[in-house]
Design a protein around this motif. Structure first.
Motif, PDB file in Angstrom:
ATOM      1  N   THR A  38       3.108 -44.639 -22.073  1.00 19.87           N
ATOM      2  CA  THR A  38       2.118 -44.119 -23.032  1.00 19.87           C
ATOM      3  C   THR A  38       0.889 -43.556 -22.328  1.00 19.87           C
ATOM      4  O   THR A  38       0.331 -42.553 -22.751  1.00 19.87           O
ATOM      5  CB  THR A  38       1.683 -45.215 -24.025  1.00 19.87           C
ATOM      6  N   ARG A  39       0.477 -44.176 -21.219  1.00 21.18           N
ATOM      7  CA  ARG A  39      -0.746 -43.745 -20.539  1.00 21.18           C
ATOM      8  C   ARG A  39      -0.514 -42.552 -19.610  1.00 21.18           C
ATOM      9  O   ARG A  39      -1.219 -41.555 -19.662  1.00 21.18           O
ATOM     10  CB  ARG A  39      -1.324 -44.895 -19.715  1.00 21.18           C
ATOM     11  N   VAL A  40       0.489 -42.675 -18.731  1.00 19.64           N
ATOM     12  CA  VAL A  40       0.700 -41.669 -17.684  1.00 19.64           C
ATOM     13  C   VAL A  40       1.520 -40.493 -18.199  1.00 19.64           C
ATOM     14  O   VAL A  40       1.168 -39.331 -17.982  1.00 19.64           O
ATOM     15  CB  VAL A  40       1.364 -42.304 -16.440  1.00 19.64           C
ATOM     16  N   LEU A  41       2.623 -40.788 -18.893  1.00 14.78           N
ATOM     17  CA  LEU A  41       3.476 -39.713 -19.390  1.00 14.78           C
ATOM     18  C   LEU A  41       3.085 -39.264 -20.797  1.00 14.78           C
ATOM     19  O   LEU A  41       3.671 -38.321 -21.324  1.00 14.78           O
ATOM     20  CB  LEU A  41       4.947 -40.150 -19.369  1.00 14.78           C
ATOM     21  N   HIS A  98       9.829 -38.098 -15.002  1.00 15.86           N
ATOM     22  CA  HIS A  98      10.001 -37.554 -16.347  1.00 15.86           C
ATOM     23  C   HIS A  98      10.538 -38.639 -17.276  1.00 15.86           C
ATOM     24  O   HIS A  98      11.252 -39.559 -16.835  1.00 15.86           O
ATOM     25  CB  HIS A  98      10.949 -36.356 -16.331  1.00 15.86           C
ATOM     26  N   LEU A  99      10.251 -38.501 -18.561  1.00 11.78           N
ATOM     27  CA  LEU A  99      10.643 -39.512 -19.537  1.00 11.78           C
ATOM     28  C   LEU A  99      12.154 -39.722 -19.568  1.00 11.78           C
ATOM     29  O   LEU A  99      12.624 -40.861 -19.648  1.00 11.78           O
ATOM     30  CB  LEU A  99      10.130 -39.124 -20.931  1.00 11.78           C
ATOM     31  N   TRP A 100      12.941 -38.630 -19.468  1.00 13.43           N
ATOM     32  CA  TRP A 100      14.391 -38.762 -19.540  1.00 13.43           C
ATOM     33  C   TRP A 100      14.950 -39.552 -18.358  1.00 13.43           C
ATOM     34  O   TRP A 100      15.957 -40.261 -18.491  1.00 13.43           O
ATOM     35  CB  TRP A 100      15.064 -37.385 -19.652  1.00 13.43           C
ATOM     36  N   VAL A 101      14.291 -39.463 -17.190  1.00 17.98           N
ATOM     37  CA  VAL A 101      14.746 -40.234 -16.020  1.00 17.98           C
ATOM     38  C   VAL A 101      14.498 -41.722 -16.251  1.00 17.98           C
ATOM     39  O   VAL A 101      15.340 -42.564 -15.919  1.00 17.98           O
ATOM     40  CB  VAL A 101      14.044 -39.758 -14.731  1.00 17.98           C
ATOM     41  N   PHE A 102      13.353 -42.050 -16.841  1.00 17.03           N
ATOM     42  CA  PHE A 102      13.088 -43.447 -17.188  1.00 17.03           C
ATOM     43  C   PHE A 102      14.105 -43.948 -18.216  1.00 17.03           C
ATOM     44  O   PHE A 102      14.544 -45.101 -18.151  1.00 17.03           O
ATOM     45  CB  PHE A 102      11.667 -43.614 -17.740  1.00 17.03           C
ATOM     46  N   PHE A 103      14.490 -43.080 -19.141  1.00 17.93           N
ATOM     47  CA  PHE A 103      15.492 -43.435 -20.149  1.00 17.93           C
ATOM     48  C   PHE A 103      16.821 -43.778 -19.474  1.00 17.93           C
ATOM     49  O   PHE A 103      17.439 -44.808 -19.770  1.00 17.93           O
ATOM     50  CB  PHE A 103      15.669 -42.263 -21.123  1.00 17.93           C
ATOM     51  N   VAL A 104      17.256 -42.929 -18.537  1.00 14.00           N
ATOM     52  CA  VAL A 104      18.518 -43.162 -17.815  1.00 14.00           C
ATOM     53  C   VAL A 104      18.422 -44.433 -16.963  1.00 14.00           C
ATOM     54  O   VAL A 104      19.330 -45.274 -16.961  1.00 14.00           O
ATOM     55  CB  VAL A 104      18.873 -41.948 -16.935  1.00 14.00           C
ATOM     56  N   SER A 161       0.705 -50.365 -14.378  1.00 16.82           N
ATOM     57  CA  SER A 161       0.535 -49.578 -15.607  1.00 16.82           C
ATOM     58  C   SER A 161       0.254 -48.113 -15.306  1.00 16.82           C
ATOM     59  O   SER A 161       0.229 -47.283 -16.206  1.00 16.82           O
ATOM     60  CB  SER A 161      -0.595 -50.164 -16.462  1.00 16.82           C
ATOM     61  N   GLU A 162       0.062 -47.786 -14.002  1.00 17.00           N
ATOM     62  CA  GLU A 162      -0.239 -46.403 -13.625  1.00 17.00           C
ATOM     63  C   GLU A 162       0.594 -45.916 -12.446  1.00 17.00           C
ATOM     64  O   GLU A 162       0.426 -44.782 -11.986  1.00 17.00           O
ATOM     65  CB  GLU A 162      -1.730 -46.273 -13.290  1.00 17.00           C
TER      66      GLU A 162
END
Length: 411
Positions: A38-41, A98-104, A161-162
């Motif tokens: 939420t903070r960085v991305l 990227h968000l999708w990489v965190f998702f994977v 968190s960062e």
């Protein structure tokens, strides 16, 4: 006590100590993931909730197979493959931008955890005599919380968190854990129980058997609501504190709450287990479910640090009652050749961990972090829905054990 500790299998000690270090490093990073996103991305609460939830969803989908496969091909192979794969996942986290990489990465995180953990618990059951099982399962749970005492504070100091750097440390520790396990398996090969190759159930048969178990099925449903309530602690609560104007420096407060949770476990676990060990095995789960629900209600009305800390302590008492006694309950229900399957199947209760971040994200998006009661009241009420199912399981287990006892006496 010293006599019982000396009787614990060396491989069991490896799993217990490895669990402690594993949770130390993962609690430095994973609990802060929702804040980082939420903070960085700048992800929305709903996007963050889905990304966090996918780990549990992946776990639910394969947790049964983890325990089942370990019954079929042996604990050693399953544990070694999953622990080294898990180390690789943490390095993916560390490189993600990227968000999708965190998702994977979080999907793979859930897969590895869902294979490794039920297999390691089944192995602990295999190599531990009945009189020591409560001690060993509680040592494992204490090891988890000893790691979590320091992990969140270290993670906050490292800027979890960062930053994704703490994931590098997690990956290195899990490589070390895997190497120690490999050496212990070689050293203890002659002392390990044989796998149940001839008697382990086939997949369809295993699903049908656990599904028909009149005690296990309501336990599974009831604990799903318990896990749903527990899942909000590291997802919804983290976002709530980071966004709410009521609490100053919410990320730091969240790290202290995680540590308070773990310290409280270490203080109360032994006396609490001693108090409840002679109760019927489902009573602690029922009490624990109610306490978690009440504590979540308290979070919604808390306007200061003191009330929030009191809610954490109450939450922790409920957590201890739920999770220290759950392994013993499953061990009591399952036959020896089915243990990996039952320990794997109970992982389906992690559907609660799938629902929790998404539900929390939607509630935060709908009502905002300034309206805590509107967010946490539905969460508390949903958590309490587990109680009726656990009461049903309690009654059925009492009837089953009376029938078993009368059958044994007649023989």
């Amino acid at each position: 006590m010293k006599q019982y500790l000396r009787q614990i299998h060396p491989l069991a000690w490896t799993i217990i100590i490895g669990t402690m270090f594993g949770r130390l490093v993962t609690s430095m990073s994973i609990p802060f993931l929702s804040i980082y996103l939420t903070r960085v991305l700048e992800a929305t609460p709903t996007q963050t909730g889905i990304t966090v939830a996918v780990s549990s969803l992946a776990g639910v989908m394969v947790s049964f197979y983890g325990g089942y496969i370990s019954d079929r091909i042996g604990r050693k192979i399953v544990m070694l493959i999953s622990v080294f794969s898990w180390a690789g996942v943490f390095f993916i986290f560390s490189a993600a931008e990227h968000l999708w990489v965190f998702f994977v990465a979080n999907t793979l995180n859930g897969l590895c955890r869902a294979v490794f953990e039920p297999t390691s618990r089944a192995l602990l059951s295999d190599i531990t005599p009945p009189e020591n099982k409560l001690l060993v399962f509680n040592l494992r749970y204490a090891a988890i919380n000893l790691g979590v005492v320091f992990g969140p504070i270290i993670g906050f100091q490292l800027g979890s968190s960062e930053s994704t750097f703490p994931f590098v440390i997690s990956g290195l520790v899990y490589i070390a854990y895997g190497l120690v396990l490999f050496l212990q398996f070689k050293l203890q090969h002659a002392n390990l129980p044989e796998r149940h190759q001839a008697t382990a159930p086939r997949l369809r048969e295993a699903l049908m058997t656990t599904g028909r178990d009149r005690v296990f099925l309501p336990v599974l449903i009831g604990t799903t609501f318990c896990v749903l309530g527990y899942g909000h602690f590291s997802s919804t609560l983290a976002q709530y504190l980071a966004r709410s104007s009521i609490f100053e420096n919410g990320s730091q407060m969240f790290s202290y709450m995680l540590s308070l949770n773990a310290v409280t476990v270490l203080i109360i676990q032994y006396p609490l287990v001693r108090t409840f060990r002679n109760f019927p095995p489902l009573v602690p789960l029922i009490v624990g479910n109610l306490l978690v629900a009440i504590s979540l209600m308290m979070v919604g009305v808390a306007e200061g640090v003191l009330m929030m800390m009191m809610s954490v302590i109450l939450f922790t008492i409920g957590e201890v009652l739920l999770f220290t006694m759950m392994d013993m309950l499953i061990d009591r229900i399952a036959k020896p050749e089915w243990k990996g399957t039952y320990f794997g199947t109970i992982g389906f209760n992690n559907i609660g961990s799938v629902i929790a971040p998404v539900m929390g994200g939607v509630l935060l998006s709908q009502f905002g972090a300034e309206n805590g009661l509107a967010v946490f009241l539905p969460i508390a009420l949903t958590t309490a829905l587990g109680v009726p199912f656990l009461l049903i399981a309690h009654r059925r287990l009492v009837v089953r054990e009376k029938q078993t006892e009368s059958t044994s006496l007649s023989l």
